[in-house]
Design a protein around this motif. Structure first.
Motif, PDB file in Angstrom:
ATOM      1  N   GLY A 345       0.801  -1.268  -0.006  1.00 34.47           N
ATOM      2  CA  GLY A 345       0.122   0.008  -0.020  1.00 34.47           C
ATOM      3  C   GLY A 345       0.796   1.016   0.021  1.00 34.47           C
ATOM      4  N   ALA A 346       0.330   2.427  -0.261  1.00 33.30           N
ATOM      5  CA  ALA A 346       0.809   3.615  -0.248  1.00 33.30           C
ATOM      6  C   ALA A 346       0.152   4.824  -0.025  1.00 33.30           C
ATOM      7  CB  ALA A 346       1.617   4.002  -1.820  1.00 33.30           C
ATOM      8  N   HIS A 347       0.324   5.409   1.295  1.00 38.53           N
ATOM      9  CA  HIS A 347      -0.547   6.360   1.947  1.00 38.53           C
ATOM     10  C   HIS A 347       0.163   7.764   1.846  1.00 38.53           C
ATOM     11  CE1 HIS A 347      -2.913   8.417   4.935  1.00 38.53           C
ATOM     12  NE2 HIS A 347      -1.715   8.901   5.446  1.00 38.53           N
ATOM     13  N   ASP A 348      -0.457   8.603   1.047  1.00 42.67           N
ATOM     14  CA  ASP A 348      -0.349   9.929   0.915  1.00 42.67           C
ATOM     15  C   ASP A 348      -0.539  10.838   2.274  1.00 42.67           C
ATOM     16  OD1 ASP A 348       0.534  12.504  -0.228  1.00 42.67           O
ATOM     17  OD2 ASP A 348      -0.760  12.346  -1.988  1.00 42.67           O
ATOM     18  N   PRO A 349       0.455  11.105   2.991  1.00 46.97           N
ATOM     19  CA  PRO A 349       0.208  11.667   4.147  1.00 46.97           C
ATOM     20  C   PRO A 349      -0.826  12.883   4.147  1.00 46.97           C
ATOM     21  CG  PRO A 349       2.498  11.066   4.022  1.00 46.97           C
ATOM     22  CD  PRO A 349       1.940  10.862   2.720  1.00 46.97           C
ATOM     23  N   LEU A 350      -1.954  12.826   4.999  1.00 48.55           N
ATOM     24  CA  LEU A 350      -2.933  14.106   5.257  1.00 48.55           C
ATOM     25  C   LEU A 350      -3.799  14.051   4.032  1.00 48.55           C
ATOM     26  CD1 LEU A 350      -0.576  16.945   6.716  1.00 48.55           C
ATOM     27  CD2 LEU A 350      -1.845  14.840   7.890  1.00 48.55           C
TER      28      LEU A 350
END
Length: 648
Positions: A345-350
């Protein structure tokens, strides 16, 4: 939630349908999917029941009994379940005798009976008429921790058992209890017989990607021996039942056949492109079901015409995957890797906080379980289990990443860093670090049944190499400081070693000189530490965690080590997994005064000048720690990614 999985772990067939078992997490129960093979659609999804006291997370075993019932074997509670085709439920039959962790495999016997094998007591059991019965001794093979695979010969009433930690293969006579050992001596250095099938009058044994075809013979005294007709390398685990004298399997990505009468292996040009979890025959068509990058697929092949197809199953379960590793990428995203079933997974902060119930971005498929992540020189490096594979990825480039090195291909199965010998093949890459010249370093836990981990040194344009650094210890933490690479070891070896911790050993710090290749050990002034699970460069010094103690040193004078007890030492006897990956230390650019870390279920910070400790959060079950470009901290609990803002 960051990662989803649509991967079946076990498959069996009955009445024109496939029955596929999909693994969940501690918070999301596994599911059984009934798949109509004619339409390639899921006709029913059934959640596997459990209880808070005995949770069911997933399963590796499925079999169809002679009465048509479908049986499932699960973990971590070693439960057996039964499903009657056409019904909408599964029945919890209870734990296999002994109540241990895994039912690894199931095989049908006569009159509706099923046989099974367990971990961690190496038990062979049967289930019939509503009762479990242990067969033979416990363990059924002396020294066995796993009965990993089963194959049943209905004509003789014998069951073949593949066991580990040290690989063994035996024939168990279910009428007399006689046990005959069959494994050829050349394979005794392996850790496990991972798969067995009795078909076409031969025993097919899968051992570390080699498929042995064994001819079993009975002697005059009633004993049995086995001779190898063939040893076929680089073969996927599952293979078909024999038909028209041939058995089918995938080798080096291509569909192959094995002719039982002549021992001939023939390749086709067919590339199925999926990890098959089970084969059956529908008329003259070979049918396989398994996992591909885009979900569950049904593969079909007609040997007579050579025609084939591979189609995505409609409506297959998609379940959350537990997060196994997390780290900040060079593009500012927080990357995660899925436990057991893989995926990333890849989470784009905020910006990626819209829906906590779904991944922020589509799950990236193509990699197995991620154990470690590193941002270095504009690339994301990924250490993946099994076989300690090192990948690299440039954000924006196509996924999956590029495979750079495979630690499972290093060393020899017969060695364990004995004097003058190299390392055993490696498996679990828990530590990654980067050097200023672009070199990437990987610290690993060895393959099942071995104690000695290793250090891998890889740089673009070189083949890479894996070397012993501390015999009988795994390498679980790395950091570059003062022109040297430093590493921390764990006295816990791989799964399957006994005792769990190397007797009399103390975890140690070591250094590796990139200029000369010299390795030096730097014993810690602590009473018999079991593991050094965290290292970080802080203001030119090296900081580390060994159990509940913080140690620091000047890389130029590594023999001068200062220590301070921060917390009580973890209970490594009760929770041995902590000895591989308990602690994290990191610095955050937005807060130059402190070092942040984790130990046990706590996030803490330490004042760089005074060494004053402040516990910021206690959250049961938390693991891992990383930070985004805004200074927020991230950790994981099961399938959930959590964020913690830095205190003002």
């Amino acid at each position: 939630m960051q990662i989803e999985s649509g991967v079946p772990n076990a498959t069996t067939f009955a009445g024109g349908s496939a029955y596929a078992l999909y693994t969940g997490t501690p918070d999301a129960n596994p599911q059984l999917a009934v798949i109509d093979l004619a339409t390639e659609k899921v006709t029913r999804k059934i959640t596997i029941p459990d209880s808070a006291a005995s949770p069911t997370v997933g399963g590796w075993a499925a079999a169809t009994a002679t009465d048509g019932s479908v049986y499932l074997g699960t973990y971590p509670n070693a439960k057996l379940y039964r499903h009657v085709p056409g019904q909408s439920t599964v029945t919890d039959l209870g734990r296999a005798e002994g109540g241990y962790a895994f039912i690894w495999d199931l095989e049908p016997g006569a009159d509706g009976e099923v046989y099974g094998g367990t971990y961690n007591d190496g038990r062979y059991f049967s289930y019939a008429d509503g009762a479990f019965t242990t067969l033979g001794s416990v363990p059924v093979v002396a020294g066995a921790e796993n009965v990993r695979s089963l194959a049943h010969d209905p004509a003789t009433g014998a069951t073949y058992l593949g066991t580990g930690t040290n690989a063994a293969l035996v024939r168990y006579d279910n009428a007399t209890g006689r046990v005959d050992r069959l494994l050829p001596a050349a394979y005794a250095h392996n850790s496990m017989v991972g798969g067995l099938t009795w078909t076409g009058g031969r025993l097919f044994a899968w051992i570390d990607r080699t498929l042995l075809v064994l001819r079993v013979a009975r002697a005059a005294d009633g004993s049995h021996t086995a001779a190898a007709d063939a040893a076929i390398t680089d073969v996927d685990l599952h293979h078909s039942p024999a038909r028209d004298g041939r058995v089918w399997f995938v080798k080096e990505g291509l569909l192959h056949s094995y002719e039982v009468a002549t021992g001939t292996v023939r390749a086709t040009s067919v590339r199925p492109g999926l990890d098959v979890t089970g084969y059956t025959w529908s008329g003259g068509t070979l049918v396989g079901l398994g996992a591909a990058e885009d979900g569950t697929r049904v593969f079909r092949y007609e040997p007579e015409s050579g025609q084939w197809s591979s189609r995505v199953v409609s409506g297959a379960p998609v379940l959350p995957a537990a997060i196994n590793a997390l780290g900040a990428g060079p593009d500012g995203r927080i990357y995660t890797g899925g436990y057991l079933t893989g995926g990333n997974g890849a989470h784009d902060p905020l910006r990626g906080d819209g829906d906590d119930g779904r991944p922020d971005t589509p799950t990236r498929t193509g990699l197995s379980q991620t154990d470690s992540l590193l941002a270095h020189d504009g690339r994301l490096y990924i250490g993946a289990y099994p076989s300690a594979k090192l990948y690299s990825h440039v954000p924006g480039d196509p996924w999956p990443p590029t495979l750079r090195y495979t630690g499972g291909d290093a060393g020899s199965k017969a060695d364990d860093c004995e004097p003058g010998e190299g390392p055993p093949p490696q498996d679990r890459p828990y530590a990654l670090a980067g050097g200023p010249d672009g070199t990437v370093y990987m610290g690993t836990v060895p393959k099942y049944g071995k104690r000695s981990g290793a250090l891998t040194v890889w740089k673009e344009g070189t083949p890479g190499r894996t070397l012993c650094v501390a015999a009988n210890q795994a390498v679980v933490s790395l950091a570059f400081a003062g022109g040297m690479l430093f590493g921390g070891t764990s006295t816990r070896g791989a799964l399957g070693v006994h005792p769990v911790y190397a007797p009399g050993a103390s975890a140690t710090l070591f250094s590796y000189d990139p200029a000369t290749g010299a390795v030096r050990l730097h014993p810690l002034p602590l009473p018999a530490p079991k593991a050094v699970t965290a290292l970080a460069q802080v203001d030119g010094r090296l900081w580390g965690l060994a159990g509940g103690s913080l140690f620091t040193l000047d890389p130029a004078r590594p023999q001068e080590i200062t220590t301070e007890q921060l917390f009580p030492d973890p209970d490594y006897a009760a929770r041995p997994s902590l000895a591989w990956r308990d602690g994290v230390l990191l610095t955050v650019a937005q807060d130059p005064r402190h070092v942040y870390g984790t130990a046990g279920d706590q996030i803490f910070r330490i004042d760089r000048s005074t060494r004053a400790l402040t516990v910021l959060l206690t959250d049961p079950g938390m693991e891992g720690l990383t930070a985004d470009r805004f200074g927020n901290l991230y950790y994981r609990i099961n399938e959930r990614l959590h964020r913690l803002a830095l205190p003002v």
